[in-house]
Design a protein around this motif. Structure first.
Motif, PDB file in Angstrom:
ATOM      1  N   LEU A 278       0.793  -1.216   0.000  1.00  0.00           N
ATOM      2  CA  LEU A 278       0.000   0.000   0.000  1.00  0.00           C
ATOM      3  C   LEU A 278       0.825   1.264   0.000  1.00  0.00           C
ATOM      4  O   LEU A 278       0.280   2.356   0.190  1.00  0.00           O
ATOM      5  N   SER A 279       2.114   1.150  -0.196  1.00  0.00           N
ATOM      6  CA  SER A 279       2.943   2.348  -0.259  1.00  0.00           C
ATOM      7  C   SER A 279       4.291   1.980  -0.836  1.00  0.00           C
ATOM      8  O   SER A 279       4.702   0.813  -0.814  1.00  0.00           O
ATOM      9  N   LEU A 280       4.972   2.986  -1.356  1.00  0.00           N
ATOM     10  CA  LEU A 280       6.391   2.806  -1.608  1.00  0.00           C
ATOM     11  C   LEU A 280       7.098   2.701  -0.269  1.00  0.00           C
ATOM     12  O   LEU A 280       6.603   3.201   0.749  1.00  0.00           O
ATOM     13  N   LEU A 281       8.239   2.043  -0.251  1.00  0.00           N
ATOM     14  CA  LEU A 281       9.029   1.975   0.967  1.00  0.00           C
ATOM     15  C   LEU A 281       9.786   3.294   1.157  1.00  0.00           C
ATOM     16  O   LEU A 281       9.926   4.089   0.228  1.00  0.00           O
ATOM     17  N   GLU A 282      10.277   3.521   2.357  1.00  0.00           N
ATOM     18  CA  GLU A 282      11.086   4.712   2.600  1.00  0.00           C
ATOM     19  C   GLU A 282      12.400   4.644   1.829  1.00  0.00           C
ATOM     20  O   GLU A 282      12.888   5.634   1.309  1.00  0.00           O
ATOM     21  N   LYS A 283      12.941   3.433   1.754  1.00  0.00           N
ATOM     22  CA  LYS A 283      14.145   3.197   0.972  1.00  0.00           C
ATOM     23  C   LYS A 283      14.107   1.754   0.483  1.00  0.00           C
ATOM     24  O   LYS A 283      13.388   0.913   1.036  1.00  0.00           O
ATOM     25  N   PRO A 284      14.845   1.438  -0.572  1.00  0.00           N
ATOM     26  CA  PRO A 284      14.813   0.062  -1.098  1.00  0.00           C
ATOM     27  C   PRO A 284      15.253  -0.962  -0.052  1.00  0.00           C
ATOM     28  O   PRO A 284      16.112  -0.695   0.794  1.00  0.00           O
ATOM     29  N   GLU A 285      14.621  -2.139  -0.104  1.00  0.00           N
ATOM     30  CA  GLU A 285      14.964  -3.257   0.777  1.00  0.00           C
ATOM     31  C   GLU A 285      15.481  -4.402  -0.096  1.00  0.00           C
ATOM     32  O   GLU A 285      14.762  -4.874  -0.990  1.00  0.00           O
ATOM     33  N   PRO A 378      16.460   4.809  -6.737  1.00  0.00           N
ATOM     34  CA  PRO A 378      16.515   5.924  -5.784  1.00  0.00           C
ATOM     35  C   PRO A 378      17.003   5.466  -4.413  1.00  0.00           C
ATOM     36  O   PRO A 378      16.671   4.359  -3.957  1.00  0.00           O
ATOM     37  N   VAL A 379      17.778   6.302  -3.773  1.00  0.00           N
ATOM     38  CA  VAL A 379      18.215   6.008  -2.406  1.00  0.00           C
ATOM     39  C   VAL A 379      17.072   6.230  -1.436  1.00  0.00           C
ATOM     40  O   VAL A 379      16.879   5.473  -0.477  1.00  0.00           O
ATOM     41  N   GLN A 380      16.264   7.260  -1.686  1.00  0.00           N
ATOM     42  CA  GLN A 380      15.105   7.594  -0.852  1.00  0.00           C
ATOM     43  C   GLN A 380      13.853   7.476  -1.710  1.00  0.00           C
ATOM     44  O   GLN A 380      13.808   7.970  -2.835  1.00  0.00           O
ATOM     45  N   LEU A 381      12.826   6.822  -1.169  1.00  0.00           N
ATOM     46  CA  LEU A 381      11.583   6.641  -1.909  1.00  0.00           C
ATOM     47  C   LEU A 381      10.474   7.503  -1.286  1.00  0.00           C
ATOM     48  O   LEU A 381      10.437   8.696  -1.494  1.00  0.00           O
ATOM     49  N   ALA A 382       9.628   6.923  -0.464  1.00  0.00           N
ATOM     50  CA  ALA A 382       8.499   7.659   0.104  1.00  0.00           C
ATOM     51  C   ALA A 382       8.841   8.221   1.480  1.00  0.00           C
ATOM     52  O   ALA A 382       9.723   7.713   2.178  1.00  0.00           O
ATOM     53  N   ARG A 383       8.136   9.265   1.846  1.00  0.00           N
ATOM     54  CA  ARG A 383       8.229   9.800   3.204  1.00  0.00           C
ATOM     55  C   ARG A 383       7.055   9.252   3.991  1.00  0.00           C
ATOM     56  O   ARG A 383       5.897   9.615   3.737  1.00  0.00           O
ATOM     57  N   LEU A 384       7.330   8.373   4.917  1.00  0.00           N
ATOM     58  CA  LEU A 384       6.281   7.719   5.692  1.00  0.00           C
ATOM     59  C   LEU A 384       6.405   8.078   7.167  1.00  0.00           C
ATOM     60  O   LEU A 384       7.514   8.082   7.715  1.00  0.00           O
ATOM     61  N   LYS A 385       5.275   8.358   7.761  1.00  0.00           N
ATOM     62  CA  LYS A 385       5.264   8.576   9.214  1.00  0.00           C
ATOM     63  C   LYS A 385       5.294   7.215   9.892  1.00  0.00           C
ATOM     64  O   LYS A 385       4.392   6.405   9.723  1.00  0.00           O
TER      65      LYS A 385
END
Length: 576
Positions: A278-285, A378-385
């Motif tokens: 349901l979201s992009l990750l904050e960073k790749p795993e 990308p090194v950074q993907l989504a901004r998630l709380k």
């Protein structure tokens, strides 16, 4: 398609369920079920309108010139961007939908099947009426109207049937389709799009000698979960993708009834995920392999850069153990080596030749063209709380979801599915954020566990035996519940799905796992990002944090092993 529920019983269950809910929660439901189902809201101004229908058709699946009878969704775009609906020709899968965050959507669903049905927007944060609760099931010839605003962030979801006691069969025979959500944050990342953004829907099926689908064969298939012996990707067997020497985004969905996949490359190359349902990750795993339970999705970054034209990679489901009861796994490994197995042998013959945890190929990727340009990961993907225990109001007393395996009937919190009762632990105040603990409550410890939880949560009625004793026709199962059959039903993996707002995994504790089995899956869980389903292995305890915001109503939580769901391994949260 012939199913065990007759029309009269289906209609009774449907209307009695709606009536029970209306009586218990009159402030949530319209008094007239027909108007609740089929009337557009005049004040709702949609950006997107789609007309859906479901009907039986014949489509080619196997590469032998034959056609297979399926149940299929069809869709017509009435209003909205051209790319909203992408139909798939000669396929049983429903059209792929692309929606954008903030869009207002109205969907008309016409049931042209010979049995009742309803559509569930799996993973979407929508009002109760548009969630596809089985109480809203419509009969053949009826129409249902969904209206909702897309509140989800960019991610991959899907839609499927959620008809009472028919979810497993209707999804198996074809009633499902992919749903993509996009937003401005995702667009700014420059991720692969168009021909480089592809679905990878994995399902397992069984076919008879006439190329027709076969579903469950008796109670054994229902209790253990249906396993097919033919792997389909995007609705076709022996899947092959022709790819260029660059990066792709593959949206992977486990659309199987109960099969778990351990995704990994044949050459040992690690897999990189950029999205979790349901979201992009904050960073790749990056993982050596990825565990994928039924209804789980991951967006994979598959980069073929530097690979020469003519090279080939095979994506496998790698071997693992421990997802099934130990006796069942021993039976599968020993099939064909022993004779005279009596009842256990007869049950074994009903299982698929492709066992849970076996190794098999899923898809082949052939590099057919060399290109010089490719997007960078990308090194950074989504901004998630990131939610923590500081955000919840019950850190010391998490709501329990107890996986209950007894009397040859899988349950949650010791109770079957019901719309005429809501336990205290299932009543949640609107706007709250809850910590929830998902764990296995084994039969021999169940009464102690339920008693302890009852003291903490006032779990009224959880200790009652829903099977009704030996006079209920379950006599043999009751007698065997604590013995051979009861032991078989313990220690299964369960994909637990919660409707409504997405959750985050707080912790995954090994608890009482079998160490040897657990080593075969340990490194494949991706528990970051927003999720709606989490795979819980035998002996594990998984804690999640789930907001209950925006919408009042009844929102289901259940096992997404669809055979277990149809057997009643499902309950409601009542958000008030």
């Amino acid at each position: 398609m012939t199913h065990s529920l007759n029309y009269g019983r289906r209609q009774f269950l449907q209307y009695s369920a709606f009536g029970a809910a209306a009586a218990l929660f009159p402030e949530l439901l319209l008094a007239n079920p027909k108007s609740a189902r089929s009337s557009p809201t005049p004040s709702f101004k949609p950006d997107v309108e789609i007309e859906f229908s479901a009907r039986e058709v014949f489509v080619p699946i196997l590469n032998n010139g034959s056609k297979t009878k399926v149940q299929k969704y069809f869709a017509k775009l009435l209003k909205g961007p051209e790319n909203t609906v992408q139909s798939i020709e000669d396929n049983y899968l429903g059209p792929t939908l692309t929606l954008a965050k903030g869009q207002k959507v109205r969907i008309y669903f016409d049931n042209n099947l010979s049995e009742h049905s309803i559509m569930h927007w799996h993973g979407m944060h929508v009002p109760q009426k548009s969630d596809g609760h089985p109480m809203y099931s419509i009969e053949p010839g009826e129409r249902f109207v969904y209206e909702y605003e897309v509140l989800n962030n960019a991610g991959t979801s899907f839609y499927h049937s959620h008809a009472h006691e028919l979810t497993g069969s209707q999804v198996y025979f074809g009633l499902a389709g992919l749903l993509k959500v996009t937003d401005e944050e995702e667009k700014a990342l420059g991720l692969p799009t168009g021909e480089y953004d592809l679905p990878l829907v994995i399902q397992d099926k069984r076919f008879n000698s006439h190329s027709q689908l076969q579903y469950v064969h008796g109670m054994h298939d229902r209790m253990m979960g249906f396993l097919g012996d033919t792997i389909l990707v995007n609705g076709k067997p022996n899947a092959e993708f022709s790819v260029k020497s660059r990066a792709y985004r593959f949206r992977v969905l486990n659309g199987s009834s109960s099969r778990i996949y351990k995704l990994g490359w044949d050459d040992g190359t690690p897999l990189t995920a950029i999205g979790s349902a349901l979201s992009l990750l904050e960073k790749p795993e990056t993982k050596p392999y990825i565990m994928l339970g039924p209804s789980e999705r991951f967006d994979l970054w598959l980069d073929f850069s530097g690979r020469p034209v003519g090279s080939k990679l095979v994506l496998y489901s790698l071997p693992f153990s421990g997802a099934m009861p130990p006796m069942f796994e021993r039976m599968h490994r020993g099939r064909g080596r022993q004779g005279g197995m009596g009842m256990m042998g007869r049950m074994d013959m009903m299982t698929s030749d492709l066992g849970q945890g076996d190794k098999f190929p899923i898809a082949t990727f052939n590099v057919t063209e060399k290109v010089s340009d490719s997007p960078k990961l990308p090194v950074q993907l989504a901004r998630l709380k990131r939610l923590t225990e500081k955000d919840v109001d019950n850190a010391d007393s998490p709501l329990p979801i107890a996986i209950t395996e007894r009397h040859m009937r899988p349950l949650v919190n010791g109770r079957p599915f019901s719309l005429d009762e809501v336990m205290e632990i299932e009543k949640v105040k609107l706007g709250s954020i809850k910590k929830i603990k998902i764990y296995h409550s084994h039969a021999e410890h169940q009464q102690h566990e339920m008693s302890s939880q009852s003291n903490n949560h006032d779990m009224e009625g959880m200790g009652h035996d829903s099977m009704g004793g030996r006079g209920s026709g379950m006599g043999m199962m009751d007698e065997m519940g604590g013995g051979m059959m009861g032991g078989m039903m313990m220690a299964m993996a369960h994909p637990i799905h919660l409707h409504g707002q997405q959750f985050q995994v707080l912790s995954r504790k090994e608890g009482h796992v079998n160490r040897e089995d657990y080593e075969t899956v340990r490194h494949g869980f991706i528990d970051v990002g927003r999720k709606d389903t989490v795979l819980v292995m035998p002996g594990e305890e998984v804690e999640i944090i789930k907001p209950f915001q925006d919408f009042k109503g009844l929102f289901l939580y259940h096992c997404h092993n669809l055979e277990h769901e149809d057997l009643g391994m499902m309950r409601n949260f009542y958000v008030y």
